[in-house]
Design an enzyme around this catalytic site. Structure first.
Site, mmCIF file in Angstrom:
data_model
loop_
_atom_site.group_PDB
_atom_site.id
_atom_site.type_symbol
_atom_site.label_atom_id
_atom_site.label_comp_id
_atom_site.label_asym_id
_atom_site.label_seq_id
_atom_site.Cartn_x
_atom_site.Cartn_y
_atom_site.Cartn_z
ATOM 1 N N TYR A 1 6.259 -2.855 9.958
ATOM 2 C CA TYR A 1 5.923 -1.375 9.522
ATOM 3 C C TYR A 1 5.120 -1.366 10.739
ATOM 4 O O TYR A 1 3.902 -2.412 10.520
ATOM 5 C CB TYR A 1 5.752 -1.236 8.670
ATOM 6 N N LYS B 1 -5.251 -21.386 -18.866
ATOM 7 C CA LYS B 1 -4.594 -19.918 -19.042
ATOM 8 C C LYS B 1 -3.652 -19.252 -17.752
ATOM 9 O O LYS B 1 -3.824 -20.199 -16.372
ATOM 10 C CB LYS B 1 -6.125 -19.394 -18.662
#
Length: 371
Positions: free
Chosen positions: A260, A38
């Site tokens: 940042y 999956k």
């Protein structure tokens, strides 16, 4: 997707994937080893993975959605393909046409599939999921007992399954409780093959009460090189290698901030390399570094290069001060995952698990398949 001049490249070793399946298959001579593919085969590419695993000998696959089942059936047309996320209303005919087997976990799903089988006049395989302690999908034990006491589901199931919740922590008692309950429920339909063990259960093998393998084991993340039981030696090979290209190399002074928020200030004069990779490519922002907590580490050749500052959408800064002269240069490649950094190591640095690292592998990478 293959990009011109990519910022990062992902190499997927299909030979290692096949070898991991063989290793897991060899752990038990009494139960079949399936393969869970999956989420695009845990980010490695569904079509390529199914082809490699089928070539290694896998005959049963588990996916989450019908779209995935269609790909798996196209690549391995004789394989049994189970769809774990159940049966959407009105989807029975589409499932049957694909040759996929729904994993039915509620009375409504079971009744709809039974009605479809009756109207079609022929048997279509499906699994029944019983909940033994996860409280996620599946019939509750009392619902399963009532169904089997009342004559069964209305069709002959091809598999009875449940899912282990805590097998990655072998010291916990829940796994034995789930095994014992599942064995009790399986005894209500002894002719039906049974499946309980996931990756951790496959490697764990058994509890003090008995074997976890039953008739079919369903390893997932272990196939792709992640160790599902932290702290235990793993017999599995790494499957993915991720490298990022250096965009720029710059000098920075002691005390200057990087990234940042100025979350990290340099403790020495440093040489900083900026990589063309970021959280948009699936490297979690939590893997960045701050003054109070170190982050992940990349490798430039044999030199560990810690991440510096916060991870941006498209860029990561690393400290290459200790790299040999000339190694850190524009265009050079830095290992993010590979021989020095495992999926599980990067996951720990990002405060997550190997499953998330694998399934987040980005769409902008240039992908190479080997093996």
């Amino acid at each position: 997707m293959s990009e011109a001049f990519p910022g990062a490249r992902l190499t997927i070793d299909l030979g290692a994937l096949a070898d991991n399946w063989r290793t897991l298959a060899a752990l038990s001579a009494t139960s079949e080893c399936a393969a869970v593919v999956k989420a695009d085969a845990y980010g490695t590419g569904l079509e390529h993975a199914v082809r490699a695993l089928a070539g290694a000998g896998a005959k049963t696959f588990f996916v989450a959605h019908l779209s995935e089942a269609r790909v798996a059936r196209r690549v391995a047309p004789t394989a049994a393909v189970y769809i774990l996320n159940g049966l959407p209303p009105g989807a029975a005919a589409a499932y049957a046409q694909t040759g996929a087997r729904p994993v039915l976990g509620s009375r409504e799903e079971i009744e709809e599939w039974a009605a479809f089988v009756a109207s079609a006049g022929e048997g279509f395989p499906a699994a029944i999921h019983v909940d033994t302690g996860m409280n996620r999908l599946g019939l509750r034990p009392e619902e399963a007992r009532a169904m089997f006491a009342g004559g069964g589901p209305g069709f002959r199931p091809s598999l009875l399954m449940s899912h282990l919740a805590c097998a990655d922590e072998p010291e916990r008692p829940e796994t034995e409780r789930q095994r014992a309950l599942f064995a009790e429920l399986r005894a209500l339909c002894p002719e039906t093959p049974a499946s309980l063990a996931n990756s951790a259960g496959t490697l764990l093998g058994r509890t003090e009460g008995g074997d976890l393998g039953f008739d079919l084991r369903r390893p997932g993340v272990a196939l792709y090189g992640s160790n599902p039981i932290a702290g235990r030696p793993s017999p599995l090979k790494p499957v993915v290698q991720l490298e990022a290209r250096i965009v720029q190399v710059r000098d920075a002074a002691e005390g200057e901030a990087v990234g940042y928020g100025g979350a990290q200030r340099l403790k020495r004069p440093s040489r900083i390399a900026v990589l063309s990779l970021g959280y948009a490519d699936g490297v979690m922002r939590a893997g960045g570094s701050e003054d109070v907590s170190p982050g992940a580490v990349g490798f430039l050749g044999e030199t560990p290069c810690p991440y510096v500052g916060r991870i941006s959408m498209d860029l990561i800064a690393i400290d290459v001060t200790d790299a040999p002269d000339g190694a850190a240069r524009r265009g050079a490649w830095v290992e993010i995952l590979g021989d020095h950094v495992s999926v599980d190591q990067l996951a720990r640095a990002c405060n997550t698990i190997g499953y998330e690292v694998l399934t987040a592998l980005g769409r902008r990478y240039e992908r190479h398949y080997v093996g």
